[in-house]
Design an enzyme around this catalytic site. Structure first.
Site, PDB file in Angstrom:
ATOM      1  N   ARG A 144      -5.700 -23.805  36.827  1.00 48.95           N
ATOM      2  CA  ARG A 144      -5.162 -23.777  35.456  1.00 48.95           C
ATOM      3  C   ARG A 144      -6.255 -23.849  34.388  1.00 48.95           C
ATOM      4  O   ARG A 144      -6.006 -23.608  33.222  1.00 48.95           O
ATOM      5  CB  ARG A 144      -4.151 -24.928  35.285  1.00 48.95           C
ATOM      6  CG  ARG A 144      -2.866 -24.707  36.061  1.00 48.95           C
ATOM      7  CD  ARG A 144      -2.041 -25.982  36.196  1.00 48.95           C
ATOM      8  NE  ARG A 144      -2.543 -26.878  37.256  1.00 48.95           N
ATOM      9  CZ  ARG A 144      -1.981 -28.034  37.589  1.00 48.95           C
ATOM     10  NH1 ARG A 144      -0.901 -28.464  36.952  1.00 48.95           N
ATOM     11  NH2 ARG A 144      -2.505 -28.788  38.552  1.00 48.95           N
ATOM     12  N   ASN A 191      -5.638 -30.736  33.451  1.00 49.37           N
ATOM     13  CA  ASN A 191      -5.392 -29.578  34.310  1.00 49.37           C
ATOM     14  C   ASN A 191      -5.696 -28.266  33.603  1.00 49.37           C
ATOM     15  O   ASN A 191      -5.842 -27.230  34.239  1.00 49.37           O
ATOM     16  CB  ASN A 191      -3.948 -29.574  34.799  1.00 49.37           C
ATOM     17  CG  ASN A 191      -3.662 -30.754  35.719  1.00 49.37           C
ATOM     18  OD1 ASN A 191      -4.508 -31.146  36.511  1.00 49.37           O
ATOM     19  ND2 ASN A 191      -2.493 -31.329  35.581  1.00 49.37           N
ATOM     20  N   GLY A 214     -10.307 -36.900  40.414  1.00 51.57           N
ATOM     21  CA  GLY A 214     -11.521 -36.599  39.650  1.00 51.57           C
ATOM     22  C   GLY A 214     -11.235 -35.943  38.312  1.00 51.57           C
ATOM     23  O   GLY A 214     -12.156 -35.683  37.533  1.00 51.57           O
ATOM     24  N   GLU A 242       7.473 -34.358  41.873  1.00 49.22           N
ATOM     25  CA  GLU A 242       6.589 -33.472  41.111  1.00 49.22           C
ATOM     26  C   GLU A 242       7.396 -32.623  40.133  1.00 49.22           C
ATOM     27  O   GLU A 242       8.567 -32.329  40.376  1.00 49.22           O
ATOM     28  CB  GLU A 242       5.798 -32.566  42.067  1.00 49.22           C
ATOM     29  CG  GLU A 242       4.787 -33.309  42.921  1.00 49.22           C
ATOM     30  CD  GLU A 242       3.814 -34.146  42.109  1.00 49.22           C
ATOM     31  OE1 GLU A 242       3.109 -33.598  41.251  1.00 49.22           O
ATOM     32  OE2 GLU A 242       3.777 -35.377  42.316  1.00 49.22           O
ATOM     33  N   ARG A 295     -60.324 -13.947   4.468  1.00 44.77           N
ATOM     34  CA  ARG A 295     -59.429 -13.030   3.758  1.00 44.77           C
ATOM     35  C   ARG A 295     -60.303 -12.114   2.925  1.00 44.77           C
ATOM     36  O   ARG A 295     -61.456 -12.459   2.603  1.00 44.77           O
ATOM     37  CB  ARG A 295     -58.462 -13.810   2.870  1.00 44.77           C
ATOM     38  CG  ARG A 295     -59.156 -14.583   1.777  1.00 44.77           C
ATOM     39  CD  ARG A 295     -58.201 -15.357   0.890  1.00 44.77           C
ATOM     40  NE  ARG A 295     -58.914 -15.942  -0.218  1.00 44.77           N
ATOM     41  CZ  ARG A 295     -58.751 -17.187  -0.661  1.00 44.77           C
ATOM     42  NH1 ARG A 295     -57.913 -18.010  -0.053  1.00 44.77           N
ATOM     43  NH2 ARG A 295     -59.431 -17.616  -1.700  1.00 44.77           N
ATOM     44  N   LYS A 343     -42.752 -26.487  18.013  1.00 45.70           N
ATOM     45  CA  LYS A 343     -42.497 -26.418  19.456  1.00 45.70           C
ATOM     46  C   LYS A 343     -43.738 -26.843  20.230  1.00 45.70           C
ATOM     47  O   LYS A 343     -44.848 -26.448  19.868  1.00 45.70           O
ATOM     48  CB  LYS A 343     -42.131 -24.977  19.817  1.00 45.70           C
ATOM     49  CG  LYS A 343     -41.754 -24.795  21.253  1.00 45.70           C
ATOM     50  CD  LYS A 343     -42.244 -23.475  21.832  1.00 45.70           C
ATOM     51  CE  LYS A 343     -43.686 -23.543  22.244  1.00 45.70           C
ATOM     52  NZ  LYS A 343     -44.168 -22.381  22.997  1.00 45.70           N
TER      53      LYS A 343
HETATM   54  C1  UD1 Z   1      -1.146 -35.076  40.601  1.00 47.50           C
HETATM   55  C2  UD1 Z   1       0.047 -35.798  41.237  1.00 47.50           C
HETATM   56  C3  UD1 Z   1       1.059 -36.115  40.131  1.00 47.50           C
HETATM   57  C4  UD1 Z   1       0.408 -36.922  39.041  1.00 47.50           C
HETATM   58  C5  UD1 Z   1      -0.855 -36.240  38.508  1.00 47.50           C
HETATM   59  C6  UD1 Z   1      -1.618 -37.187  37.576  1.00 47.50           C
HETATM   60  C7  UD1 Z   1       0.256 -34.900  43.494  1.00 47.50           C
HETATM   61  C8  UD1 Z   1       1.012 -34.000  44.394  1.00 47.50           C
HETATM   62  N1  UD1 Z   1       0.660 -34.958  42.234  1.00 47.50           N
HETATM   63  O1  UD1 Z   1      -0.668 -33.849  40.072  1.00 47.50           O
HETATM   64  O2  UD1 Z   1       2.160 -36.827  40.699  1.00 47.50           O
HETATM   65  O3  UD1 Z   1       1.341 -37.117  37.985  1.00 47.50           O
HETATM   66  O4  UD1 Z   1      -1.734 -35.895  39.591  1.00 47.50           O
HETATM   67  O5  UD1 Z   1      -2.713 -36.571  36.970  1.00 47.50           O
HETATM   68  O6  UD1 Z   1      -0.635 -35.587  43.932  1.00 47.50           O
HETATM   69  N2  UD1 Z   1      -7.077 -32.207  45.010  1.00 47.50           N
HETATM   70  C9  UD1 Z   1      -7.785 -32.145  46.183  1.00 47.50           C
HETATM   71  N3  UD1 Z   1      -7.314 -31.411  47.216  1.00 47.50           N
HETATM   72  C10 UD1 Z   1      -6.117 -30.751  47.151  1.00 47.50           C
HETATM   73  C11 UD1 Z   1      -5.386 -30.822  45.939  1.00 47.50           C
HETATM   74  C12 UD1 Z   1      -5.882 -31.573  44.887  1.00 47.50           C
HETATM   75  O7  UD1 Z   1      -8.868 -32.740  46.288  1.00 47.50           O
HETATM   76  O8  UD1 Z   1      -5.752 -30.118  48.153  1.00 47.50           O
HETATM   77  C13 UD1 Z   1      -7.616 -33.014  43.908  1.00 47.50           C
HETATM   78  C14 UD1 Z   1      -7.879 -32.206  42.645  1.00 47.50           C
HETATM   79  O9  UD1 Z   1      -9.223 -31.768  42.620  1.00 47.50           O
HETATM   80  C15 UD1 Z   1      -7.590 -33.219  41.547  1.00 47.50           C
HETATM   81  C16 UD1 Z   1      -6.615 -34.196  42.176  1.00 47.50           C
HETATM   82  O10 UD1 Z   1      -6.664 -33.989  43.566  1.00 47.50           O
HETATM   83  O11 UD1 Z   1      -8.759 -33.915  41.169  1.00 47.50           O
HETATM   84  C17 UD1 Z   1      -5.176 -33.978  41.692  1.00 47.50           C
HETATM   85  O12 UD1 Z   1      -4.785 -32.645  41.940  1.00 47.50           O
HETATM   86  P1  UD1 Z   1      -4.052 -31.790  40.840  1.00 47.50           P
HETATM   87  O13 UD1 Z   1      -3.843 -30.425  41.380  1.00 47.50           O
HETATM   88  O14 UD1 Z   1      -4.704 -31.932  39.551  1.00 47.50           O
HETATM   89  O15 UD1 Z   1      -2.642 -32.535  40.818  1.00 47.50           O
HETATM   90  P2  UD1 Z   1      -1.657 -32.650  39.582  1.00 47.50           P
HETATM   91  O16 UD1 Z   1      -0.820 -31.422  39.517  1.00 47.50           O
HETATM   92  O17 UD1 Z   1      -2.373 -33.054  38.375  1.00 47.50           O
HETATM   93 MG    MG Z   2      -4.323 -33.084  37.819  1.00 40.64          MG
END
Ligand code: UD1
Ligand code: MG
Length: 463
Positions: free
Chosen positions: A16, A228, A102, A155, A440, A351
């Site tokens: 996104r 996101n 993260g 979700e 000059r 510089k």
């Molecule tokens: C997630 C939560 C949601 C919460 C929100 C808060 C889930 C399913 N949903 O949604 O309930 O409200 O965070 O911000 O957990 N990541 C991985 N591996 C994966 C998928 C994601 O490491 O396979 C990491 C992403 O890099 C990210 C974090 O997990 O840092 C969260 O993933 P993201 O896709 O942002 O989840 P949200 O849709 O924000």
């Molecule tokens: Mg997220």
């Protein structure tokens, strides 16, 4: 207090964001989001930190180095699947594991500590950190039963109308009993709208198998903001900016218009310094006390001493010592080192040059690749000719010299102390002590020149 462990989820691509840069590497106030998260986590001194990496694994590891252990998630099948990758490192430990994403850069150590403590007090197997969101769209919703107990998390894409109307959101931060976590993770399925293994489903599984689930609702939704997309990124930046600016003001710095003042995380500013609107202070910058940083200035990775005035100027990778000033509209480029009480006026570019104390460079000057002593006067329009198209050369200018206006100093030359350069000279050779270099052509006056012009005969001109 049980042993504490932390898992940071950072393997997602961040579709996104629509970016070439992996999501958690995007910066908020000059620092990558995952670095913000790790910084707060480190402050709690957990026994072990594991970061789950996947997309951009190398970039994330290059950034965070040895500060954390890493687990690789080579295919992104969801947040529960991500946590399973940390199993080898953590599964044999007893204690509490906090999981955080993260992409939530605003959480503070204090909130994370509160969650740990609450979880331990409650003797829970799982505790979800929740918040009330003014606009919950996009977040997982926390569903409670008639007793107010959390039953599950839904979700956005799986939510029915009633669930979507809930404004209590899952912040994506949880504490789990470590053994319970790694047992129950394997029971999570992917029968949902996104076909992913959702970490929040572990909460429901723990409850359904008789484990205690609790929820800790934090006061400030802003702190839980998940990034996101770029809109959320700018919102996070706004919150972080306000936090940073308030910290500086509490430390005794005057910000005339904090909303329009952009200071990176980690910048240091001394008390009684005044920062005018529209100033940007970035990177590894330290500014001393009693300075004035005027509107429109941009300062990056620079060391600015005390009692310094910078007006509408750009300072990058440079040093300015106490009492000096710069601007308006000047540019200190990498490796400019400006001594004490030096005056850099307007439209000056410097510089890779060291300038001694009390030297004055008033107007329209370029100094590149040179060492200047103390108490020098650099006239208007002096140019150091440092580049022959292939190579750069370096010049040395002694103390108490006088460089006349509009002269070219063709590097490399050595000008001794107490020497002079006559205005308009192009200096290609060294000038000894107490001498004046003049290079000059002499002035010639053409007598009666006027009379030779045809135009001089016209009445119009002879009026
Ligand atoms: C997630 C939560 C949601 C919460 C929100 C808060 C889930 C399913 N949903 O949604 O309930 O409200 O965070 O911000 O957990 N990541 C991985 N591996 C994966 C998928 C994601 O490491 O396979 C990491 C992403 O890099 C990210 C974090 O997990 O840092 C969260 O993933 P993201 O896709 O942002 O989840 P949200 O849709 O924000
Ligand atoms: Mg997220």
């Amino acid at each position: 207090m049980s042993d504490r462990f932390v898992i940071i989820l950072a393997a997602g691509k961040g579709t996104r964001m629509k970016s070439k840069l992996y999501k958690v590497m995007h910066k908020v106030s000059g620092k990558s989001m995952v670095d913000h998260v790790l910084t707060q986590v480190e402050a709690m001194k957990p026994k072990e930190i594991v970061t789950v990496v996947g997309h951009g694994a190398q970039e994330v590891e290059d950034l965070l180095q040895e500060r954390t252990k890493y687990a690789l998630q080579s295919e992104q099948l969801g947040t529960a699947h991500a946590v399973i990758q940390a199993e080898d490192i953590l599964k044999d430990h007893s204690g509490t594991t906090l999981i955080i994403s993260g992409d939530t850069p605003l959480f503070t150590e204090e909130t994370l500590n509160n969650l740990f403590e609450y979880h331990e007090q409650q003797n829970a197997k799982a505790t979800v950190l929740t918040a009330k969101a003014p606009n919950p769209f996009g977040y997982g919703r926390v569903i409670r039963n008639e007793n107010g107990d959390v039953t599950n998390i839904v979700e956005q894409k799986d939510a029915n109308e009633q669930e979507a109307a809930v404004d209590e959101i899952n912040t994506g931060v949880y504490c789990f009993d470590n053994h319970e976590l790694f047992t129950r993770l394997h029971e999570v399925g992917n029968d949902n709208a996104q076909g992913e293994y959702y970490l929040p489903d572990v909460v429901e599984i723990i409850r359904n198998t008789g484990g205690k689930v609790s929820a800790y609702q934090m006061e400030d939704f802003n702190e839980s903001m998940g990034v996101n997309d770029r809109v959320a990124l700018s919102n996070a930046e706004k919150v972080m900016r306000q936090r940073i600016n308030e910290m500086h003001m509490r430390n005794g710095v005057t910000l005339i218009d904090p909303i329009n003042t952009y200071i990176d995380y980690g910048v240091e500013i001394g008390s009684d310094t005044i920062v005018e609107p529209g100033v940007k202070i970035f990177g590894d910058t330290v500014i001393g006390e009693d300075c004035l940083i005027g509107s429109g200035s941009r300062i990056e990775n620079s060391k600015i001493g005390n009692n310094i005035k910078i007006i509408s100027s750009t300072i990058e990778d440079a040093v300015m010592k106490d009492g000096s000033n710069c601007g308006p509209n000047s540019h200190l480029r990498p490796n400019a080192e400006i001594g004490e009480d030096v005056h850099i006026g307007n439209f000056v570019e410097i510089k890779n040059t060291k300038i001694g104390d009390r030297t004055k460079v008033g107007h329209l000057t370029y100094i590149g690749d040179a060492t200047l002593g103390t108490d020098i006067n650099v006239g208007c329009g002096v140019v150091f000719v440092n580049y022959d198209g292939v190579q750069k050369f370096h010049s040395e200018i002694g103390s108490y010299t006088f460089l006349g206006s509009n002269s070219n100093i063709v590097n490399p030359v050595k000008i001794a102390d107490h020497a002079f350069v006559a205005a308009g000279s192009t200096i290609t050779e060294d000038i000894p002590y107490h001498a004046m270099g003049i290079a000059r052509s002499r002035q010639v006056n053409k007598e009666e020149f006027w009379d030779r012009l045809a135009v001089s005969k016209s009445e119009e001109w002879n009026k």
